[in-house]
Design an enzyme around this catalytic site. Structure first.
Site, PDB file in Angstrom:
ATOM      1  CG  ASP A  77      -1.847   1.185   1.248  1.00 39.64           C
ATOM      2  OD1 ASP A  77      -1.612   2.149   0.460  1.00 39.64           O
ATOM      3  OD2 ASP A  77      -2.804   1.179   2.031  1.00 39.64           O
ATOM      4  CG  ASN A  81       0.243   2.341 -13.633  1.00 38.55           C
ATOM      5  OD1 ASN A  81       0.004   3.087 -14.566  1.00 38.55           O
ATOM      6  ND2 ASN A  81      -0.710   1.647 -13.017  1.00 38.55           N
ATOM      7  CE1 TYR A 114      -2.859  12.247 -10.723  1.00 37.90           C
ATOM      8  CE2 TYR A 114      -3.287  13.952 -12.366  1.00 37.90           C
ATOM      9  CZ  TYR A 114      -2.914  12.658 -12.041  1.00 37.90           C
ATOM     10  OH  TYR A 114      -2.601  11.764 -13.047  1.00 37.90           O
ATOM     11  CE  LYS A 140       1.075  11.246 -11.140  1.00 38.89           C
ATOM     12  NZ  LYS A 140       1.474   9.885 -11.505  1.00 38.89           N
TER      13      LYS A 140
HETATM   14  N1  NAP Z   1      -5.968   8.236 -16.844  1.00 37.75           N
HETATM   15  C1  NAP Z   1      -5.342   9.297 -17.369  1.00 37.75           C
HETATM   16  O1  NAP Z   1      -5.890  10.023 -18.208  1.00 37.75           O
HETATM   17  C2  NAP Z   1      -3.934   9.621 -16.956  1.00 37.75           C
HETATM   18  C3  NAP Z   1      -3.322  10.730 -17.552  1.00 37.75           C
HETATM   19  C4  NAP Z   1      -2.024  11.053 -17.206  1.00 37.75           C
HETATM   20  C5  NAP Z   1      -1.361  10.277 -16.268  1.00 37.75           C
HETATM   21  N2  NAP Z   1      -1.974   9.211 -15.694  1.00 37.75           N
HETATM   22  C6  NAP Z   1      -1.203   8.422 -14.727  1.00 37.75           C
HETATM   23  O2  NAP Z   1      -1.233   7.069 -15.119  1.00 37.75           O
HETATM   24  C7  NAP Z   1      -1.120   6.233 -13.947  1.00 37.75           C
HETATM   25  C8  NAP Z   1      -2.213   5.191 -13.959  1.00 37.75           C
HETATM   26  O3  NAP Z   1      -3.456   5.864 -13.770  1.00 37.75           O
HETATM   27  P1  NAP Z   1      -4.855   5.253 -14.228  1.00 37.75           P
HETATM   28  O4  NAP Z   1      -5.465   6.240 -15.119  1.00 37.75           O
HETATM   29  O5  NAP Z   1      -4.695   3.844 -14.664  1.00 37.75           O
HETATM   30  O6  NAP Z   1      -5.623   5.333 -12.822  1.00 37.75           O
HETATM   31  P2  NAP Z   1      -6.494   4.236 -12.060  1.00 37.75           P
HETATM   32  O7  NAP Z   1      -7.381   3.494 -12.985  1.00 37.75           O
HETATM   33  O8  NAP Z   1      -7.130   4.972 -10.930  1.00 37.75           O
HETATM   34  O9  NAP Z   1      -5.397   3.228 -11.511  1.00 37.75           O
HETATM   35  C9  NAP Z   1      -4.560   3.606 -10.469  1.00 37.75           C
HETATM   36  C10 NAP Z   1      -3.912   2.366  -9.895  1.00 37.75           C
HETATM   37  O10 NAP Z   1      -3.171   2.774  -8.730  1.00 37.75           O
HETATM   38  C11 NAP Z   1      -3.432   1.848  -7.699  1.00 37.75           C
HETATM   39  N3  NAP Z   1      -3.302   2.466  -6.385  1.00 37.75           N
HETATM   40  C12 NAP Z   1      -3.966   3.552  -5.909  1.00 37.75           C
HETATM   41  N4  NAP Z   1      -3.612   3.780  -4.638  1.00 37.75           N
HETATM   42  C13 NAP Z   1      -2.701   2.830  -4.309  1.00 37.75           C
HETATM   43  C14 NAP Z   1      -1.991   2.527  -3.124  1.00 37.75           C
HETATM   44  N5  NAP Z   1      -2.145   3.249  -2.009  1.00 37.75           N
HETATM   45  N6  NAP Z   1      -1.123   1.483  -3.140  1.00 37.75           N
HETATM   46  C15 NAP Z   1      -0.978   0.726  -4.243  1.00 37.75           C
HETATM   47  N7  NAP Z   1      -1.652   0.942  -5.388  1.00 37.75           N
HETATM   48  C16 NAP Z   1      -2.507   1.984  -5.418  1.00 37.75           C
HETATM   49  C17 NAP Z   1      -4.870   1.431  -7.930  1.00 37.75           C
HETATM   50  O11 NAP Z   1      -5.088   0.240  -7.234  1.00 37.75           O
HETATM   51  P3  NAP Z   1      -6.591  -0.231  -6.796  1.00 37.75           P
HETATM   52  O12 NAP Z   1      -7.071  -1.050  -7.944  1.00 37.75           O
HETATM   53  O13 NAP Z   1      -6.347  -1.005  -5.558  1.00 37.75           O
HETATM   54  O14 NAP Z   1      -7.385   1.018  -6.581  1.00 37.75           O
HETATM   55  C18 NAP Z   1      -4.896   1.288  -9.437  1.00 37.75           C
HETATM   56  O15 NAP Z   1      -4.393   0.029  -9.832  1.00 37.75           O
HETATM   57  C19 NAP Z   1      -1.177   7.190 -12.757  1.00 37.75           C
HETATM   58  O16 NAP Z   1       0.142   7.440 -12.315  1.00 37.75           O
HETATM   59  C20 NAP Z   1      -1.762   8.463 -13.318  1.00 37.75           C
HETATM   60  O17 NAP Z   1      -1.330   9.610 -12.621  1.00 37.75           O
HETATM   61  C21 NAP Z   1      -3.247   8.862 -16.017  1.00 37.75           C
END
Ligand code: NAP
Length: 272
Positions: free
Chosen positions: A32, A59, A147, A151
């Site tokens: 976590d 990630n 946020y 980042k």
């Molecule tokens: N989506 C976008 O448009 C976007 C754009 C730019 C950058 N990003 C970046 O891409 C990355 C992936 O984001 P995403 O869009 O896939 O978001 P997401 O669907 O919310 O996935 C986030 C992941 O992080 C895990 N997580 C959250 N809190 C945690 C903790 N305390 N310990 C361990 N794992 C944890 C979640 O696990 P659970 O399944 O347990 O919740 C989930 O697997 C992030 O770094 C985000 O900032 C995303």
């Protein structure tokens, strides 16, 4: 490594059934990131099984939790999850990454990597200089932009590790604007319908995010000469001119990135 065993195991099951002839193995390791007491035990569990590590990909992240919710150590929950946890995890795994890199033949140099998920918000929404600090050296952001701060901190940490490491390649990638669970807190706060236009016109299918991540971690086009580089969708390295000048100017010795490093050192020191 993930915090939810059931979700991790169902993902493992799906991947395994899609690639039944693979000789690879996937294992769940509990971690976590928001709780600094869980990082070292996760690393110890990993090292009990493995003696090498080729790619550490940061990630996991959260966005816009209730600002009143703090991590178990009392930090802002976003900074704990997105910055302090990944920082400590990297520090504790660095000896293994270094050792793995040193054993590679010359043609493999640059293939042992740490990748940090950045975001388009770094360039679009970060404050001047990327990060600011209060009188105690703690990063401070407007509540609605925390946020973005985290980042930007991921980019800054990538650059600080790159500056201090010679065997491992650090890079930072913007995975693209994707449909995922990331905005669930915002959706709950403003109403699902408010964000529909984003879903229709701005966000790509989530799977596309993996293209950029995998390129950052595995592309043979990157070598040690690309230390600290920034990568954009859907797997393309860009030069320093791509980033805002005020951000670039705040990275390096005696600047914002080093202040962030010092804060991370201070806050995570007793968990190493
Ligand atoms: N989506 C976008 O448009 C976007 C754009 C730019 C950058 N990003 C970046 O891409 C990355 C992936 O984001 P995403 O869009 O896939 O978001 P997401 O669907 O919310 O996935 C986030 C992941 O992080 C895990 N997580 C959250 N809190 C945690 C903790 N305390 N310990 C361990 N794992 C944890 C979640 O696990 P659970 O399944 O347990 O919740 C989930 O697997 C992030 O770094 C985000 O900032 C995303």
């Amino acid at each position: 490594m993930a915090r939810s065993q059931s979700r991790a195991e169902s993902a493992i099951q799906r991947i395994t059934s899609l690639h039944s002839s693979s000789r690879g193995h996937l294992h769940f390791l509990p971690l976590d990131l928001s709780d600094l007491t869980t990082i070292k035990p996760a690393v110890e569990r990993f090292l009990a099984r493995e003696s090498r590590l080729d790619w550490l990909n940061h990630n996991a992240a959260i966005s816009m939790p209730d600002p009143k919710t703090k991590s178990p150590q009392g930090h802002d929950l976003s900074y704990a999850t997105n910055v302090l946890g990944p920082y400590l995890l990297t520090k504790l795994l660095l000896p293994t990454l270094n050792e793995t890199a040193r054993k590679l033949p010359d043609e493999g140099k640059g293939m042992v990597r740490v990748s940090w998920a950045g975001s388009a918000v770094i360039e679009a929404l970060s404050q001047s200089g990327g990060l600011a600090f209060d009188s105690t050296g703690t990063p401070k952001d407007y509540w609605w932009n925390i946020y973005t701060g985290t980042k930007t901190a991921n980019l800054f940490l990538c650059r600080e590790f790159a500056r201090r490491t010679d065997a491992v390649l650090h890079n930072c990638y913007n995975p693209g604007n994707l449909k995922s669970n990331l905005l669930h807190n915002l959706r709950a706060q403003v109403g699902e319908w408010m964000l529909r236009p984003l879903d229709w016109f701005v966000l790509y299918p989530g799977v596309m995010g993996a293209y950029t991540e995998l390129w950052a971690g595995l592309s043979p086009e990157l070598g040690m000469g690309d230390q600290g580089c920034y990568i954009v969708p859907w797997g393309r390295k860009v030069g320093e001119g791509h980033l805002r000048n005020d951000l670039v100017q705040n990275i390096g010795e005696g600047r914002g990135s080093e202040k962030l490093w010092d804060w991370c050192e201070r806050e995570t020191g007793r968990f190493t």
